[in-house]
Scaffold this active site. Structure first.
Site, mmCIF file in Angstrom:
data_model
loop_
_atom_site.group_PDB
_atom_site.id
_atom_site.type_symbol
_atom_site.label_atom_id
_atom_site.label_comp_id
_atom_site.label_asym_id
_atom_site.label_seq_id
_atom_site.Cartn_x
_atom_site.Cartn_y
_atom_site.Cartn_z
ATOM 1 N N ASP A 14 0.826 -1.192 0.000
ATOM 2 C CA ASP A 14 0.000 0.000 0.000
ATOM 3 C C ASP A 14 0.863 1.245 0.000
ATOM 4 O O ASP A 14 1.904 1.312 0.609
ATOM 5 C CB ASP A 14 -0.982 0.027 1.174
ATOM 6 C CG ASP A 14 -0.274 -0.112 2.513
ATOM 7 O OD1 ASP A 14 0.779 -0.748 2.536
ATOM 8 O OD2 ASP A 14 -0.781 0.412 3.495
ATOM 9 N N LYS A 16 1.554 4.798 1.168
ATOM 10 C CA LYS A 16 1.190 5.540 2.375
ATOM 11 C C LYS A 16 2.018 6.805 2.469
ATOM 12 O O LYS A 16 3.116 6.877 1.907
ATOM 13 C CB LYS A 16 1.332 4.665 3.603
ATOM 14 C CG LYS A 16 2.641 3.904 3.690
ATOM 15 C CD LYS A 16 2.734 3.083 4.939
ATOM 16 C CE LYS A 16 2.037 1.747 4.839
ATOM 17 N NZ LYS A 16 2.225 0.920 6.010
ATOM 18 N N ASN A 19 5.706 7.137 2.909
ATOM 19 C CA ASN A 19 6.592 6.811 1.789
ATOM 20 C C ASN A 19 6.562 7.868 0.699
ATOM 21 O O ASN A 19 6.978 7.617 -0.429
ATOM 22 C CB ASN A 19 6.188 5.468 1.180
ATOM 23 C CG ASN A 19 6.297 4.346 2.178
ATOM 24 O OD1 ASN A 19 7.180 4.364 3.029
ATOM 25 N ND2 ASN A 19 5.398 3.391 2.098
ATOM 26 N N ASP A 35 10.120 3.708 -1.649
ATOM 27 C CA ASP A 35 9.616 2.343 -1.512
ATOM 28 C C ASP A 35 9.617 1.858 -0.077
ATOM 29 O O ASP A 35 10.597 2.000 0.625
ATOM 30 C CB ASP A 35 10.479 1.405 -2.332
ATOM 31 C CG ASP A 35 9.939 -0.008 -2.308
ATOM 32 O OD1 ASP A 35 10.701 -0.928 -2.579
ATOM 33 O OD2 ASP A 35 8.757 -0.200 -2.010
ATOM 34 N N THR A 55 0.681 1.122 9.464
ATOM 35 C CA THR A 55 -0.661 1.652 9.614
ATOM 36 C C THR A 55 -1.565 1.149 8.495
ATOM 37 O O THR A 55 -1.248 1.328 7.321
ATOM 38 C CB THR A 55 -0.621 3.188 9.552
ATOM 39 O OG1 THR A 55 0.126 3.560 8.402
ATOM 40 C CG2 THR A 55 0.045 3.752 10.778
#
Lengths: 175, 95
Positions: A14, A16, A19, A35, A55
């Site tokens: 995912d 987020k 990142n 990444d 999370t």
């Protein structure tokens, strides 16, 4: 830190905000995606483990069901946009399990008073990005062609959101 | 320069890391962090990438006093255009 972009995560695929980094501290700095897939190796090497799965606010329901394609990235972007505009995640909970249950249910709303400050066009785009069925969900190209961008970017004045929206964003950033 | 110690990883992870970083190295998009060099010796992997000094997305937004819909649009457009680039290059499909 090891950086790269979000490709090929076997687990935890995912996008987020942790990142997504600004290139510089300048006000007009561009953003770059890094990444999580490779930063994982670094964390383990140095026993600096964060939470194993991080999370789960941004993870698409079909990823939790382990049957997904590239559309899961659009879901994550939709969650990020929802948070940017309201200061709160669309799928929340007191712990990771609760959050993931709510993601799987896929129900969210624009009921918070803060949404009265946000245009219908923005809310409409979010609906397309948080469409539960990946087949019906917007592709990246469809998102970029959405009229909201044209309308809002041509507007010379950017009405700032209420201060509390912004401070809320810090509140849930890290579990 | 980022360094990863091989002894902290399994051979399978090393192979995956090598594959992933080599894919990343081939990418070229303004909203994707650039990897310049990737090499290894007996003990370590070395990754040389672009240096990003501006901090995380939400950290900066939450400390910025003037954030509105327009800025949100500019922000999400950059992220989605990086995503689009990745999807066009079919680099997400590895399960």
């Amino acid at each position: 830190m090891i950086f790269s972009i979000p490709v090929a995560f076997k687990k935890n695929r995912d996008l987020k905000p942790e990142n997504i980094l600004y290139e510089s501290k300048k006000g007009d700095s561009i953003l770059k995606i890094i990444d999580f897939g490779t930063s994982r190796y670094f964390e383990r090497s140095f026993a600096k483990m964060k939470q194993k799965f991080g999370t789960p606010y941004y993870i698409a329901p079909e990823v939790l069901k382990k049957d997904y394609n590239e559309k899961c990235d659009i879901w994550s972007c939709g969650v990020i946009l929802y948070i940017m505009l309201s200061g709160s995640p669309p799928f929340n909970g007191d712990n990771n399990e609760e959050i993931m249950d709510n993601v799987l249910r896929g129900e969210y709303n624009f009921d918070a008073p803060i949404w009265s400050e946000v245009s219908d066009n923005a809310q409409n785009l979010i609906k397309h990005m948080l469409e539960y069925d990946p087949m019906l969900r917007y592709s990246a190209e469809q998102v970029l062609q959405d009229p909201w961008f044209k309308i809002v970017l041509e507007d010379s004045y950017d009405k700032p959101f209420a201060r509390r929206t912004l401070s809320q964003m810090k509140g849930f950033r890290v579990i | 320069m980022k360094v990863i110690y091989k002894k902290a990883t399994t051979p399978e992870e090393q192979e995956r890391l090598t594959n992933e970083v080599n894919i990343l190295k081939s990418l070229d998009h303004p909203n994707i962090m650039k990897i310049y060099e990737f090499y290894q010796d007996e003990e370590k992997f070395y990754i040389v990438s672009e240096f990003l000094s501006g901090g995380e997305l939400f950290q900066k937004i939450s400390s910025s006093g003037n954030f509105g819909e327009k800025k949100a649009a500019k922000t999400i457009r950059q992220i989605v255009s990086a995503v689009q680039y990745c999807h066009m290059n079919k680099i997400v499909h590895r399960y």
